[in-house]
Design an enzyme around this catalytic site. Sequence first.
Site, short mmCIF file in Angstrom:
data_model
loop_
_atom_site.label_atom_id
_atom_site.label_comp_id
_atom_site.label_asym_id
_atom_site.label_seq_id
_atom_site.Cartn_x
_atom_site.Cartn_y
_atom_site.Cartn_z
N HIS A 81 0.85 -1.20 0.00
CA HIS A 81 0.00 0.00 0.00
C HIS A 81 0.88 1.25 0.00
O HIS A 81 0.81 2.08 0.90
CB HIS A 81 -0.89 -0.02 1.25
CG HIS A 81 -2.25 0.58 1.04
ND1 HIS A 81 -3.23 -0.03 0.30
CD2 HIS A 81 -2.80 1.76 1.46
CE1 HIS A 81 -4.31 0.71 0.29
NE2 HIS A 81 -4.08 1.80 0.98
N PRO A 82 1.71 1.41 -1.04
CA PRO A 82 2.75 2.45 -0.98
C PRO A 82 2.26 3.88 -1.10
O PRO A 82 2.99 4.81 -0.75
CB PRO A 82 3.64 2.09 -2.18
CG PRO A 82 2.74 1.39 -3.13
CD PRO A 82 1.80 0.60 -2.27
#
Length: 405
Positions: free
Chosen positions: A228-229
């Site tokens: 989930h950058p």
Amino acid sequence: MAFLIAKVSLKHMSWPAHRTEQRPWTAQNGRGTRVGVVPEQVAVSIPARIAELDFAAKRTISASEAALIAVTHLEAGQGQYSPPLREFLLRGEAVASSRIEHIDAGWRAFSKAFGGAASRPEAQSQVCAVRALAGLVETAATGRITEASLLSAHRVLIAPEWEKAGRYRTVQTWIGGSDYTPLNALYVPPPPELVPELMADLLAFVARGDVPILVQAAIAHAQFVSIHPFVSGNGRIGRALVSAVLRRRGLTDRVTVPLSSVMLADTSRYFAQLAAYRAGAAEEFVLYLTLAAVYASEGAIDSARTLTTLPRQWRDRARPRAASADEALLANLLDHPILTIAGANALTTTTDSATYRALERLVEAGILEVVSDSKRNRIWAATDILAELDALNAAIGRRTTAGLS
């Protein structure tokens, strides 16, 4: 088209589950005070490093082979069925991916936004998703998927939210639960300070050539959305990453497999499979994606066949004169289903007035629809092609329901 079918390691090993760590939690911008209890700590999920892991698969071998055959059939038949299928599938995949995130303006509003007219934010977002997907896949064709290409795709995707665009997140995020604290969240991804190294590890995995193509694509997607950058847009970039891996490995050259239509057909199953991956069931997610590739490719082939029948139907309905502006528009409508007057003039190579009259005749014949009647920016769209985009989603949904049940 040439691609390598890598052998799947059958040695006994399990894919590592994410580990959980307790990290201090501080309410962001004081928002936590709105919901009463504010946690002092939050349990974050930390994915394993996967760059050098071997994937042990037993049940996915035959499914992977079937998926490779289905995608190859779609790719090889693209020229036979219709050259415009490339843009058709690209748009369909990006819009279906947006719908998974509940971003859906409808095809007419999408056409209006695509043509450059003022439109709803959802429509603009879907157009950005098309451009982000196209850009990421195009760069993957060079043989590399880099941090720069992912950040560029993200910048295009959320261009309206410029302060967040093209940058890894610097705050803790979570999925589900409250908007203010991660209490009761469905998933809490790793803390922001771990994002750069986890992404470097993922990109090293994506760069490998010894992992089966669909295995690599599936794990890359699941790992990406688990890291989930970004603050937003993770699902859409993560699904675009699947198409990019297929292009980088040479499985696709011209088409985009509409995998998001499968995920959209049963989002609960899709999210459950991602949760299973985080628990260590990577093989389950790989099997899910390989079956999705079969259903999506078969549905896309059916749509391609339908598209090739449209020009003859249009000519029968419009009966254009030889060498007329009407005939020129019909001959190019599959390639250019969304038209402005400037775009239409480029196809007819005639005057504005002659082109306008041709467009109006095609509207009267039910072939075009005016989706923006602005005097400054009038836009027309081919209704049959818009209908086929919806038909493709529905057909893939039926295959998915029947196959995965």
